[in-house]
Design an enzyme around this catalytic site. Structure first.
Site, mmCIF file in Angstrom:
data_model
loop_
_atom_site.group_PDB
_atom_site.id
_atom_site.type_symbol
_atom_site.label_atom_id
_atom_site.label_comp_id
_atom_site.label_asym_id
_atom_site.label_seq_id
_atom_site.Cartn_x
_atom_site.Cartn_y
_atom_site.Cartn_z
ATOM 1 C CG HIS A 203 -1.767 -1.228 1.336
ATOM 2 N ND1 HIS A 203 -2.871 -1.431 0.539
ATOM 3 C CD2 HIS A 203 -1.663 -2.329 2.116
ATOM 4 C CE1 HIS A 203 -3.417 -2.604 0.840
ATOM 5 N NE2 HIS A 203 -2.689 -3.169 1.790
ATOM 6 C CG LEU A 204 4.077 1.416 -3.006
ATOM 7 C CD1 LEU A 204 4.490 1.511 -4.457
ATOM 8 C CD2 LEU A 204 5.302 1.412 -2.108
ATOM 9 C CE LYS A 205 1.271 7.188 -5.234
ATOM 10 N NZ LYS A 205 2.178 8.309 -5.439
ATOM 11 C CG ASN A 206 -2.214 3.594 4.241
ATOM 12 O OD1 ASN A 206 -1.627 3.616 5.311
ATOM 13 N ND2 ASN A 206 -3.516 3.734 4.143
#
Lengths: 328, 430
Positions: free
Chosen positions: A103-106
């Protein structure tokens, strides 16, 4: 990942899930949840309502985070559960690593990580993990923000961190996040706000940015950095004139002999400060018409400011002359 | 705010009204697909985008029956918590099991409250059931000593959530809705510390003129927009030359530099291929440096590819038909940043620093989607967030057929006028 349900799991047989209330016939932004998510959320509400902090709650929150990592209270609830159970925080980090990569953008995940690492009281393993994250996205805002927190929390304002940052800039000289991190290391750590920066640091930073500009003259990051260093150290902008002239010289070189629009921008400011309005206008004209027409309206606005300034001065000079004449 | 200056008519690019209306009606009337599950805890925000898009498109009255309108208002009020603030979604509602011990897992929420109020306003509610004193008192408890605001109050009264300007923006938005720009206690209700909030924004200003999430973090248009809009909502933007100094602490310590940074967000890097070219390449050419355009010479060519790129550079201004907007230096254009950059410029009275015509073309030709709405980048499917902000920036640019919007609150001026007409608000704001 295999789907997971609770209604037929003996471990959960004592829990009555709390279904979601959606308030009448006109719910807004209702989502077509999967059965799996709906059911898991029902058990989460039941656990939260009972303030249950247990191993199975850790499993449940892990499951929900996998389905909806932006659920802001599930992270807080998990943190509280870890604390209540006195759980192994190293194991938590081991779980967080692949989860963060998924979840890179979390955003919430970084806050959670910060809480855990803060409690652990050691940055061990963190730089390597950050490198793995930046390999996926070298400009990830959350990762860089977290790195700053790490540096501050564990006082990592040393040569090693600067060296690592230089490596990031070497990899991609246009990585503005890396440039910003350098700024933070040099001006945001041991040097206090408004405190004088040592001369050799100023020289080193100016040279570093200038070298990077020579490598890629149209890269805005080091030009911004250069101006920042000048302002922060209280030097006049004209200290950069000699350098800027390497890339453009509206006074002495032909109009097509320009290597960087940012040099023209800088020279326009330097000329304006020195009262050389005509040259400043010429630099701005070159930007508006040839070297940076994307920002035509902006360069024209700057020209307008110079002209207004010029008119004001003329009026000022005229009235001063009138006063002198009257006095004579 | 004055109405926007219209962009010149451009024959080539069209806003596909019918498709946008269809897109938004679908979001309004049917279940959102399950990939919105990641937004489950911010349904109030999605709901606002959906209803406000319909409003801006002029389709709200056509789309809603009186019964639906009432039903939506009831849904929003059902998200109201006993303390008067709002939860952002029913997802955390424990129903009759709610008690003082578990209330921290279903907390009053800043975006939940902000967007609930905006929805009520745009649906024409009079906010009579809103507990003004309670909400205003709660805002003061969300402020940290450094002036920043959190999102919720958690375990042991800890202020949770990042300390970036997003929450400051929404807190000042709530405050503006409920008490305008009047400072100090009103009827015994304390005020937030406005001075300290302004200092916090000043500390987030960056060396390049942008604004970041916190001191020394990287300048980012989203945070810059929130900060500048918030300063507007507390009436602490820099004074213009003709205004009388009032000795108040005002934000933006270097306005010319901030304008420079905002204008610099316009870019020709508008698709992934452009972005890939700018990474790790040692050359600056037409093909690799899209922010500079094509007219910069190199002293020497570091590689044969680099030389080739320069020699084959386009010589016309053809590419300038489309200008994208990015959120940070050396990043790719993204629909949402057209709003995050355009809104603060509008609020600062400098919208003309953007090439509105070329940005409009980029949105309409490149990120507008065939089914309606806007995607993030060319070819991306539409999503509620990008589709809404794409529409809003076109409205700010003065697109024919769209309602005028208030750039700071991101809602139609019609809705703002409704709020300003309410008797309770007039008695405070005058």
């Amino acid at each position: 990942m295999a789907r997971k349900y609770y209604h037929d799991d003996p471990k959960w047989s004592d829990v009555a899930p709390l279904p979601q209330e959606d308030y009448g016939h006109h719910p807004l932004a209702a989502i077509a949840y999967t059965e799996e998510y709906s059911e898991a959320m029902g058990y989460l509400r039941a656990c939260m309502a009972a303030n249950e902090h247990s191993e199975r709650v850790l499993e449940l929150t892990e499951h929900i985070i996998g389905l909806n990592p932006a659920h802001y209270t599930v992270w807080l609830y998990r943190a509280q559960t870890l604390s209540a159970l006195n759980s192994d925080l190293r194991a938590e980090i081991a779980w967080l690593n692949p989860t963060a990569l998924q979840h890179l953008k979390n955003y919430q995940i970084w806050h959670h990580r910060q809480t855990i690492i803060d409690k652990l009281g050691s940055p061990d393993g963190e730089p390597a993990f950050i490198t793995a994250m930046l390999d996926q996205d070298s400009k990830n805002y959350h990762v860089w923000s977290y790195r700053q927190w790490l540096v501050k929390r564990f006082d990592m304002f040393d040569g090693r961190e600067l060296k690592w940052t230089e490596g990031m800039i070497d990899d991609d000289v246009r990585n503005n996040s890396a440039w910003n991190h350098r700024w933070f290391l040099v001006f945001g750590g041991t040097v206090g706000e408004g405190e004088k920066v040592e001369r050799d640091v100023v020289v080193r930073e100016l040279e570093y940015a200038q070298d990077a500009i020579r490598k890629a003259p149209q890269n805005q990051s080091p030009w911004n950095y250069l101006r920042g260093v000048i302002r922060r150290s209280g030097l006049p902008l004209s200290a950069l004139q000699h350098f800027a002239l390497e890339f453009a010289d509206p006074e002495n070189r032909p109009d097509d002999d320009v290597f960087s629009s940012h040099a023209l921008d800088l020279l326009a400011d330097i000329y304006a400060a020195a009262g050389k309005t005509e040259l400043a206008v010429k630099a701005l004209d070159l930007l508006a018409t040839r070297y940076d027409p994307i920002r035509k309206t902006y360069w024209e606005y700057r020209k307008g400011l110079l002209e207004a300034e010029g008119r004001k001065e003329e009026t000022g000079a005229a009235s001063a002359a009138a006063v002198e004449t009257a006095a004579a | 705010m004055a109405s926007a200056q219209a962009v010149p008519v451009d024959e080539g690019a069209n806003l596909e009204y019918a498709k946008h209306i269809r897109y938004w009606r679908r979001n309004l009337k049917t279940f959102l697909p399950h990939h919105y599950t990641g937004n489950d805890s911010m349904r109030m925000t999605l709901a606002f985008f959906i209803l406000s898009a319909e409003d801006i498109l002029g389709d709200l009255d056509g789309a809603l029956s009186p019964e639906e309108r009432e039903g939506f208002i009831e849904w929003v009020y059902a998200c109201q918590l006993p303390n008067g603030c709002f939860r952002p979604s029913p997802a955390t509602d424990f129903g009759s099991s709610r008690n003082d011990d578990n209330a921290i897992w279903d907390p009053a929420h800043v975006p939940g409250t902000f967007f609930a109020l905006l929805i009520l306003i745009l649906l024409g509610d009079d906010l009579a059931q809103v507990k003004r004193p309670e909400i205003l008192a709660w805002l003061t408890k969300l402020q940290r000593p450094d002036g920043s605001f959190g999102e919720t109050i958690g375990v042991n009264g800890r202020i949770e959530g990042g300390n970036d300007t997003r929450f400051g923006y929404m807190v000042t938005g709530i405050r503006w809705i409920l008490r305008g720009t009047v400072e100090g206690p009103i009827d015994g209700i304390p005020d937030i510390n406005v001075d300290q909030f302004v200092r916090c924004i000043q500390a987030s200003e960056t060396y390049d003129g942008g604004i970041s999430e916190a001191a020394f973090h990287e300048a980012h248009a989203g945070f810059a927009s929130c900060a500048i809009n918030a300063l507007y909502l507390v009436d602490r933007l820099p004074l213009a030359a003709h205004q009388t100094p009032d000795n108040k602490i005002r934000g933006l310590t270097n306005l010319p530099q901030t304008l420079h940074w905002l204008a610099a967000r316009q870019t020709l890097t508008i698709d992934e291929e452009d972005a890939f070219d700018t990474r790790g390449d040692e050359t600056d050419s037409a093909a690799t440096c899209h922010d500079a355009h094509s007219f910069v010479k190199l002293k020497s060519y570091p590689s044969a590819t680099g030389e080739q790129a320069v020699r084959t550079q386009p010589t016309s201004h053809f590419e300038l038909q489309w200008i994208g907007v990015n959120g940070r230096c050396n990043k790719i254009g993204d629909t949402c940043y057209a709003y995050w950059v355009g809104a603060p410029l509008k609020v600062l009275g400098h919208l003309d620093l953007l090439d509105k015509k070329a940005i409009r073309r980029w949105l309409l030709d490149k990120t507008q989607h065939i089914v309606g709405g806007f995607g993030k980048v060319p070819g991306a499917p539409p999503d509620i967030y990008h589709a809404y902000l794409g529409l809003v920036i076109l409205a700010i640019f003065g697109e024919a057929g769209l309602k005028n919007v208030d750039a700071a609150l991101c809602i139609s001026n019609r809705a703002i006028r409704h709020l300003e007409s309410l008797a309770w608000r007039k008695s405070i704001v005058g």
